[in-house]
Write an enzyme that holds these catalytic residues in place. Structure first.
Site, mmCIF file in Angstrom:
data_model
loop_
_atom_site.group_PDB
_atom_site.id
_atom_site.type_symbol
_atom_site.label_atom_id
_atom_site.label_comp_id
_atom_site.label_asym_id
_atom_site.label_seq_id
_atom_site.Cartn_x
_atom_site.Cartn_y
_atom_site.Cartn_z
ATOM 1 N N ARG A 46 0.855 -1.174 0.000
ATOM 2 C CA ARG A 46 0.000 0.000 0.000
ATOM 3 C C ARG A 46 0.901 1.238 0.000
ATOM 4 O O ARG A 46 2.009 1.192 0.523
ATOM 5 C CB ARG A 46 -0.871 0.017 1.247
ATOM 6 N N TYR A 97 -6.325 -11.886 1.107
ATOM 7 C CA TYR A 97 -7.472 -11.145 1.615
ATOM 8 C C TYR A 97 -8.552 -12.110 2.107
ATOM 9 O O TYR A 97 -8.569 -13.278 1.745
ATOM 10 C CB TYR A 97 -8.078 -10.270 0.518
ATOM 11 N N ARG A 98 -9.499 -11.575 2.876
ATOM 12 C CA ARG A 98 -10.671 -12.377 3.207
ATOM 13 C C ARG A 98 -11.462 -12.639 1.919
ATOM 14 O O ARG A 98 -11.404 -11.841 0.966
ATOM 15 C CB ARG A 98 -11.555 -11.632 4.214
ATOM 16 N N HIS A 139 -6.857 -16.611 13.829
ATOM 17 C CA HIS A 139 -5.401 -16.670 13.833
ATOM 18 C C HIS A 139 -4.980 -18.124 13.871
ATOM 19 O O HIS A 139 -5.808 -19.040 14.029
ATOM 20 C CB HIS A 139 -4.826 -15.900 15.026
ATOM 21 N N ASP A 140 -3.675 -18.338 13.759
ATOM 22 C CA ASP A 140 -3.100 -19.681 13.731
ATOM 23 C C ASP A 140 -3.740 -20.601 14.776
ATOM 24 O O ASP A 140 -4.154 -21.723 14.469
ATOM 25 C CB ASP A 140 -1.590 -19.564 13.975
ATOM 26 N N ASP A 169 0.165 -20.999 10.541
ATOM 27 C CA ASP A 169 0.638 -19.929 9.671
ATOM 28 C C ASP A 169 1.648 -20.412 8.644
ATOM 29 O O ASP A 169 1.534 -20.096 7.455
ATOM 30 C CB ASP A 169 1.285 -18.815 10.503
#
Length: 379
Positions: A46, A97-98, A139-140, A169
């Site tokens: 970004r 991304y989701r 998360h993991d 992960d």
């Protein structure tokens, strides 16, 4: 330091072009593996920096080595147009991304593969692209919990204990992503077409438990957590504290290795020692082993077992592993930009990749036009 133009294009993935949309640890790890193997990976940040997040690995750390970096505002028409120009000349696009986010940005699989039918579009998420949890955060620790990979980990009588974020992960996520990309690239050689790779950390974490499922089916994993052969239940497959408050790891499963373990501990001629595979005798074996190991330091025990095939090894911290003689001899760790890091793996006899380059400076991204000009259009 040589510039990117001076670095020879070697490694088994030399010539493979990867566009990586900046994200957190799992996808960067997968892209690090591809870059280590010789792929030309361009990370798209970004404007003003990479993906935010308190737990994000530094964008100048090992997970980001071997890349080039550019910056695009994908929410702007100009930024999206530049990204699609990169896609037209790339072999692989990686996004984490989701589900649905890439489509809303206008860079989903349909749009990208219309521009480049040979594109391998690799998606990495926690829960996958579909299913009841697909849109949920996680998360993991959540992914390995649902995958059945967390429950077996921990001491008897205690709660499950997460092994850092290595299983979900990195092993079940980033490595699964890299494997999927490689398989899709190989298949493309036959079909001439790319495809979407849906790499989900819950799937990868479940895959890692294949051996455990086999043990359960064979009736060899039936005790509660911490009471089985490989989860700390057996005293000959565990860790022990030494006199200097460090640890050694013992993996003497087979009878020959177990006999060598007893020799090293000075217990080989003890007639009162319980049999190795008698679970009723394991508490006594553990008591005897514990008393012996606490009598010497970790390095003293390392020396004792140096000439014995007993499957005994020192437990090394990440900051000292590079100094172990075996790791040093093999070059298992390398210095990159003044920092010690794990070396690329595996090894290749004919097309070894070059030494890893330091991570690019995110404050000085390349102009995207320069990247596009350096990637000639595919025939």
């Amino acid at each position: 330091m040589p510039s990117d133009a001076d670095v020879p294009a070697t490694g088994p993935l030399a010539g493979v072009r990867v566009v990586e949309l900046a994200s957190l640890a799992p996808a960067p790890f997968g892209c690090m593996v591809l870059a280590d193997l010789g792929a030309d990976v361009v990370r798209v940040d970004r404007p003003g920096g990479t993906a935010p997040g308190r737990l994000a690995a530094p964008s100048t750390g090992p997970l980001h080595r071997g890349r080039r970096v550019t910056a695009l505002d994908l929410k702007s028409p100009a930024g999206l147009a530049d990204l699609l120009r990169l896609v037209e000349r790339a072999d692989v696009l990686v996004e984490a991304y989701r589900p649905g986010v890439a489509e809303r940005l206008g860079l989903g699989p349909r749009v990208c593969r219309e521009r480049n039918p040979r594109l391998v579009y690799a998606r990495l998420t926690g829960w996958g692209q579909d299913g009841p949890l697909a849109a949920r955060a996680g998360h993991d620790i959540d992914y390995i919990a649902v995958a059945g990979a967390l429950e077996p980990l921990g001491r008897a009588g205690g709660p499950p204990h997460a092994p850092l974020n290595l299983l979900g992960d990195f092993a079940g996520g980033g490595m699964l992503l890299a494997t999927g990309v490689l398989a899709a690239l190989l298949e493309r050689e036959r079909s001439g077409l790319g495809q979407v790779v849906d790499a989900a950390m819950v799937d990868g974490s479940a895959l890692l438990t294949a051996f455990l499922h086999g043990m359960v089916a064979a009736g060899r994993w039936s005790a509660p957590r911490g009471g089985n052969l490989l989860d700390g239940g057996a005293p000959f497959y565990d860790t022990y504290r030494t006199a200097d408050d460090r640890f050694v790891a013992v993996g003497a499963l087979e009878p020959a290795f177990y006999a060598a373990l007893l020799t090293g501990l000075g217990l080989a001629d003890d007639p009162g020692l319980p049999a190795q595979y008698d679970p009723d005798g394991w508490p006594e074996l553990r008591r005897r082993f514990t008393a012996r190991f606490t009598a010497r330091t970790r390095d003293e025990w390392t020396a004792v077992f140096a000439g014995l095939d007993a499957c005994v090894a020192p437990v090394l911290a990440p900051t000292e592993a590079h100094r172990h003689p075996h790791n040093a001899a093999r070059g298992t760790f390398v210095e990159v930009g003044g920092e010690v890091q794990p070396a690329p793996a595996p090894r290749f006899a004919r097309t070894p990749p070059p030494p890893p380059r330091p991570a690019p400076d995110p404050a000085a991204p390349l102009d995207v036009a320069a990247v596009i000009d350096g990637w000639p259009a595919r025939p």
